[in-house]
Design an enzyme around this catalytic site. Structure first.
Site, short mmCIF file in Angstrom:
data_model
loop_
_atom_site.label_atom_id
_atom_site.label_comp_id
_atom_site.label_asym_id
_atom_site.label_seq_id
_atom_site.Cartn_x
_atom_site.Cartn_y
_atom_site.Cartn_z
N ASP A 177 0.86 -1.18 0.00
CA ASP A 177 0.00 0.00 0.00
C ASP A 177 0.89 1.23 0.00
O ASP A 177 2.13 1.12 -0.08
CB ASP A 177 -0.96 0.01 1.19
CG ASP A 177 -2.32 0.60 0.81
OD1 ASP A 177 -2.36 1.81 0.50
OD2 ASP A 177 -3.32 -0.14 0.81
N HIS A 248 -2.83 3.20 -4.51
CA HIS A 248 -2.26 2.67 -3.27
C HIS A 248 -0.83 2.19 -3.49
O HIS A 248 -0.44 1.11 -3.03
CB HIS A 248 -3.13 1.54 -2.72
CG HIS A 248 -4.45 2.01 -2.17
ND1 HIS A 248 -4.56 2.69 -0.97
CD2 HIS A 248 -5.72 1.91 -2.66
CE1 HIS A 248 -5.84 2.97 -0.74
NE2 HIS A 248 -6.56 2.52 -1.75
N GLU A 321 -9.78 2.66 -5.51
CA GLU A 321 -9.42 3.98 -5.01
C GLU A 321 -8.17 4.55 -5.70
O GLU A 321 -7.19 4.90 -5.06
CB GLU A 321 -9.21 3.91 -3.49
CG GLU A 321 -10.47 3.53 -2.73
CD GLU A 321 -10.24 3.43 -1.24
OE1 GLU A 321 -11.17 3.75 -0.48
OE2 GLU A 321 -9.14 3.02 -0.83
#
Length: 564
Positions: A177, A248, A321
């Site tokens: 991440d 990420h 995302e």
């Protein structure tokens, strides 16, 4: 029998009261294919009882525990038969035998969950009975986010044991991440030299003014990963790795600036992110980036072989995302959009994910990603840019979806013929707070009580029978932005993970008709098991003083969560 968790399909006592006693004369007879359970019994149950549990001379010896396969039983199903003379576990496969042994352990009492006997010489007996059981769902998962806060290898192995005790069979390991890279890649040592640690960490939610001013990091060597995968396989658990792309990814870009959008940001100045949330620094859609991650995945496939468990063909590639601001500003990204004939940045992300979907499929593996992977790609003729087959979603037929933003993504995927794992945020994100009280540590998200989790239904309305068969199962996700150590993990996971395990395994009625009061009664015994295992769960009356985090702000969301 009433205190077993998850609840079995059927359990009936013997016609005449009797007991099977575990003592120094108890032996284990293991038919071919049941060796993993025999090893587990001697390594785990034996020390707890203070018994050797040696191999039996023959299967009909008195005082024997027999293990055998039975192809009349369903996969992962088992039948546990206990008489006064002997006991037998039959499984539809090796996993079924193992799950039967987990039920037997519960029937022996909470002390069977310790590592050494605390009452030497005590009589260990199980009432004569027959238990027949089979799981409702094939995929019964737990996500551990080891990227935001690193969980050392021993902590992962401990959670595999906790999962096995609750008949969960998939560990989704979130390895990369913005805040850290946790897996050794031999070809790219900077991923562990640079990307595996950050200089500091925010303490609390991203709006918190508090900082923990010390470095945080760690990673699993390749031998650590092999050990984790093998340990899981012995417990009939599949480890599914997640390498997050194209968002990420700031930690990877900090180690390899060429992976980022260097035409719009000074990627050489980036460090591993020390904050929470979603970084705007995403991967550049270049051939360099594609080749880099192909090389990474080559090593990942070797470490997570396709024969290591029921779902070991899957590799999770995130896909969630991904902010598009840098791509909109990047001449290189815009040139790529034009070159590929794409409409916009959403289709560019779909192309990026589609590349690795095809790459994995060509190697006999299956991509699984968060429900954003359904966005942006549509094919009129059922083929992708490479000529390979695609569904209406633009994904290969074997791709699967983790539905986290409610049920909608899972419904769309199942209707398009894709397999689905249901893990909606508002129901089974275990980082969400368990109570609205002021003592709840770093409160995040909606209130999700033990009862809320127990009444979660993984199969949504709106799917016909054929579509519902694409629901592989369900998964609880435990993210660790504000969960900094093993004790906090335990607090957020338990006791709710026990309720989730029953939802995933047992044939429960509709949510409103579930016997939560009965589940709470069984939990009275189960708390003693968790105590024996050393689990720092949230007590029913609320957090203990040392479990609180006074003055550390979270992000509570008031009101009930959306139903869908």
């Amino acid at each position: 029998m009433t205190d077993v968790i998850p609840a079995p399909r059927t359990a009936r006592s013997a016609a005449a009261p009797d007991m099977f006693r575990f003592d120094a004369d108890t032996t284990v007879w293991a038919a071919p294919g049941t060796d993993t359970t025999a090893r587990w019994l001697r390594a785990v149950l034996g020390p707890a009882l203070g018994l050797p549990l040696p191999p039996a001379a023959h299967e009909d010896a008195p005082g024997v525990l027999r293990l055998r396969l039975d192809d009349t039983l369903a996969p992962e199903g088992y039948r546990l038969t206990v008489t006064g003379r002997d006991a037998e576990i039959r499984g539809g496969d090796a996993a079924g035998v193992f799950w039967g042994a987990q039920t037997l352990r519960q029937l022996l009492g909470p002390d069977a969950f310790r590592r050494a006997p605390v009452r030497p010489g005590a009589v260990r007996a199980v009432p004569a009975q027959i238990v027949e059981d089979v799981p409702r769902f094939r995929w019964r998962g737990l996500l551990l986010d080891v990227a935001r806060h690193f969980l050392p290898k021993d902590g992962v192995l401990r959670y595999l044991d906790l999962m096995a005790a609750h008949k969960l069979n998939v560990l989704h390991l979130h390895l990369t991440d913005d805040q850290g890279w946790r897996i050794e890649i031999l070809r790219y040592p900077r991923l562990t030299e640079v990307a595996s640690w950050r200089a500091r960490s925010r303490f609390g939610h991203r709006a918190s003014p508090l900082w923990e001013e010390k470095p945080h990091g760690g990673y699993y060597t390749q031998d650590d990963i092999r050990e984790i995968v093998a340990y899981a396989a012995e417990r009939h658990i599949t480890v599914v790795p997640e390498i997050d792309v194209p968002g990420h990814s700031q930690a990877a870009i900090a180690a390899h600036p060429e992976l980022g959008n260097s035409d719009v940001v000074d990627t050489a100045a980036l460090t591993v992110w020390d904050d929470w949330g979603i970084s705007r620094n995403v991967l550049a859609p270049t051939d360099t980036t594609l080749r880099f991650y192909e090389h990474v995945l080559e090593e990942v496939l070797d470490l997570f072989p396709a024969h290591a468990g029921r779902f070991s063909a899957f590799v999770h590639l995130g896909g969630d995302e991904c902010p598009k601001e840098q791509w909109r500003a990047s001449p290189a990204a815009q040139a790529r959009i034009a070159e590929l004939g794409l409409a916009d940045e959403n289709e560019l992300q779909a192309w990026f994910i589609g590349h690795f979907d095809t790459w994995l499929a060509a190697r006999g593996r299956r991509l699984i990603g968060w429900d954003e992977i359904l966005e942006g790609a549509r094919t009129a003729d059922g083929t992708g840019p490479d000529g390979g087959p695609r569904t209406a979603t633009g994904l290969t037929p074997g791709a699967a979806v983790s539905s986290w933003r409610g049920y909608a993504g899972g419904i769309a995927a199942a209707r398009a013929g894709h397999d689905v794992v249901m893990c909606p945020e508002q129901h089974v994100y275990l980082d969400h707070r368990q109570d609205a009280g002021p003592d709840e540590p770093v409160p995040i998200g909606y209130v999700r009580t033990l009862e809320d989790v127990y009444r979660f239904e993984p199969v949504p309305d709106g799917l016909d029978a054929d579509q519902a068969r694409h629901v592989l199962g369900t998964q609880a996700n435990l993210w660790t932005e504000v969960t900094e150590d093993a004790a906090r993990l335990d607090y957020q996971a338990f006791p709710r993970l026990a309720a989730f395990a029953e939802v995933a395994w047992s044939a429960l009625p509709a949510p409103a008709r579930r016997d939560f009061a009965g589940f709470e009664r069984r939990m009275e015994t189960h708390y003693r098991r968790l105590d024996a295992l050393g689990v720092a769960y949230r007590p029913p009356a609320g957090p203990l003083p040392w479990q609180r985090r006074p003055g550390v702000p979270g992000r509570p969301v008031d009101g009930p969560p959306p139903a869908r």
